[in-house]
Design a protein around this motif. Sequence first.
Motif, mmCIF file in Angstrom:
data_model
loop_
_atom_site.group_PDB
_atom_site.id
_atom_site.type_symbol
_atom_site.label_atom_id
_atom_site.label_comp_id
_atom_site.label_asym_id
_atom_site.label_seq_id
_atom_site.Cartn_x
_atom_site.Cartn_y
_atom_site.Cartn_z
ATOM 1 N N TYR A 198 0.853 -1.182 0.000
ATOM 2 C CA TYR A 198 0.000 0.000 0.000
ATOM 3 C C TYR A 198 0.891 1.235 0.000
ATOM 4 N N VAL A 207 0.957 4.883 0.828
ATOM 5 C CA VAL A 207 0.162 5.753 1.686
ATOM 6 C C VAL A 207 0.496 7.208 1.371
ATOM 7 N N VAL A 212 -6.354 8.024 6.188
ATOM 8 C CA VAL A 212 -6.334 6.589 5.915
ATOM 9 C C VAL A 212 -6.951 5.848 7.094
ATOM 10 N N SER A 261 -9.164 7.056 -0.617
ATOM 11 C CA SER A 261 -8.869 6.423 0.668
ATOM 12 C C SER A 261 -7.488 6.757 1.190
ATOM 13 N N GLY A 262 -6.653 7.369 0.334
ATOM 14 C CA GLY A 262 -5.274 7.632 0.719
ATOM 15 C C GLY A 262 -4.368 6.434 0.570
ATOM 16 N N LEU A 263 -4.942 5.289 0.160
ATOM 17 C CA LEU A 263 -4.190 4.052 0.037
ATOM 18 C C LEU A 263 -4.236 3.551 -1.402
#
Length: 299
Positions: free
Chosen positions: A75, A77, A83, A129-131
């Motif tokens: 992932y 980030v 998140v 989602s930031g991911l």
Amino acid sequence: MSERPHTIRYEAGVPVYRYSSDPAVPPISVMRFAHDGRPGYGTPHIHDFPVLLYVDRGTPGEQEHPGLARTGDVYVVAPGAVVDGRTVTMDSAVGVLFDPAALGDDTRAPWPAWRAHPLLFPFLHGTPSGLLRLYVPAQRQPLWENTIAAIEDELSTGRAGYRQAAAAHLTLLLVDIARLAVDVVGDLQRSNESVLADVFTVIEDRFTEQLSLRDVATTIGMTPAYLTTLVRRRTGRTVQDWILARRMSEARRLLTDTDLPINDIARRTGIPDPGYFTRMFRREHQMTPRIWRTRSDVA
């Protein structure tokens, strides 16, 4: 890592974590996660620094099919994005946290988007989602597992040149991320991120002056409100945040590399009021400029 990331503020009730501001702390660290009750990481939060989260998903159906290859995810980030760790299975997860300064002098900043470092393009993915979830093929899993282990070894032993060695291993991971995220990187390169490039060019050219959001917006031909929305959506931070980040980056450089008085450093970073400069530096680093200089001298 001798000091864990810590909460520095809250945004709409969401804790914001930043990397250690202590110059004695290496700019790269590794954290292994499990469902062990560690607070904070299983709830919505924000990182003020880039993170790679590698998850070994094991072998699907390994009891029924023992010959199947293991699989994994990584992932990416995004700094500044909210998140939620609850969306990721944290068993066997390991995080590689870093200050972009680990990549060299051209990235001396908390998040050097104005430098457009090619290995950091994937962190500008803009996923809500930031991911950004990337699949790690079985044949590339040894690279991830062995390289992360090598970073841990360098950090734990602290042998001569360990920071440079850890940074070299981090670079290998970032190169692989760029390859795994080729579509993401391609989109960014094709779009050329022209507005961001213009914003950070203005900041780079004029951060030593009394530069404001309105100044930046006027220079690139946009309204301040529209520019604020665009930059926050893409980077998770405001134009004012980036101006301050660039000024603080230069302040750290001058504190570390010169003997200039604090008043002169304040003026050279576009903050003519030494008192205000010290307050901003303390807010960003949890220590005064003088203490930073003292610690960097012994690091």
